[in-house]
Design a protein around this motif. Structure first.
Motif: not given
Length: 312
Positions: A298-312
């Motif tokens: 899930v790395q690629v999909e998850w990392e894309r969500t991090l800018p809107s939710n950093p540190g998740s």
């Protein structure tokens, strides 16, 4: 010789007219005397001062009170200590100054980002490096095993720590001797035995070795807050990837997104692989490898969500 005609008026003014003229002269003289007295007392503006005021367009402000002691009606205000800005005769110079100020302001704002912005930028940079260049060195997975100390083994202390690379290679795996006496080995879960602690690395020494590895890395773990707690270490939140809190993993496994699924359950559903099956206890190396594998799907999909939710 022509004759000269003289029209002479020998009429003498009447007594009433003389009295009238005397009264007018006396009234005028009285007015002049009173005016001079008022001027001496400063209660009446002198004609010369009035002319000077009109000449210099100096007028009394409506909010100023009367000052009887000051004979000069022109009030002088103190000058400002701040000199006025000099006006440049070169029209391009003012524009250049304005341009430099605006550019410097932009540079300052861009070079000093806020904490949230730095987290977003760093997370995006790490994800792009991992996905585009394939560099796995920044990502490591960690798993710790704990034993019980204190009365009835209620306190948890570190007894084994394993760290694996992005590809699953073992970077660190040591048994660690707790600071306090062990009262419960918890072998059923920890897999630790008394013989493992005889020559184990003291906690302080092991802590330095482990933290040196973790520094600057993206740490992957399952319920990783337990591992960091026994290490007495606080890692930056935007460098942590906790597989127990990834809704995408739960969605792929067909589980509720808000449910905290166990590492064993996720590995079985997604990889059809059994872990933590030995009666001798868990293996921290096996758990760390399974955690990294879960993250990678899930790395690629998850990392894309991090800018809107950093540190998740």
């Amino acid at each position: 010789m022509s004759g000269i005609t003289l029209n002479l008026n020998f009429d003498v003014p009447s007594q009433d007219e003389c009295q009238k003229n005397d009264r007018g002269n006396a009234k005028h003289n009285n007015f002049v005397r009173r005016r001079r007295v008022l001027e001496k007392r400063g209660l009446l503006k002198k004609k010369q001062n009035a002319n000077n005021c009109e000449k210099h367009t100096c007028r009394k402000k409506p909010w100023q009170g009367k000052n009887k002691k000051n004979k000069d009606s022109c009030t002088r205000y103190p000058q400002s200590s701040t000199p006025p800005a000099e006006l440049s005769t070169n029209p391009s110079s003012s524009a250049q100054v304005h341009h430099e100020n605006s550019v410097s302001g932009i540079v300052k704002e861009s070079t000093v980002p806020s904490s949230s912005e730095s987290q977003i930028q760093f997370s995006s940079a790490l994800s792009s490096v991992a996905t585009c260049t394939g560099i796995p060195l920044k990502y490591i997975a960690i798993d710790c095993e704990m034993v019980g100390t204190g009365p009835k083994g209620q306190c948890s202390e570190l007894a084994r720590c394993s760290v694996v690379s992005y590809d699953g290679d073992v970077i660190y795996d040591k048994f660690i001797k707790p600071v306090n006496p062990v009262t419960d080995l918890r072998t059923r879960w920890s897999g630790v035995r008394w013989k493992d602690l005889r020559k184990a690395t003291p906690f302080r020494e092991a802590q330095k070795e482990i933290l040196k590895i973790l520094s600057g890395k993206v740490i992957v773990g399952h319920a990783i807050h337990h591992d960091l707690k026994v290490l007495h270490y606080s890692h930056p939140a935007f460098l942590i990837r906790d597989t127990s809190r990834i809704p995408i993993l739960n969605r792929k496994a067909g589980l509720p997104e808000n449910q905290t699924a166990s590492l064993k359950k996720l590995t079985k559903i997604l990889f059809n692989k059994d872990i933590q099956m030995e009666k001798k206890g868990h293996s921290s190396v096996e758990d760390a490898k399974a955690t990294m594998e879960l993250y990678k799907i899930v790395q690629v999909e998850w990392e894309r969500t991090l800018p809107s939710n950093p540190g998740s």
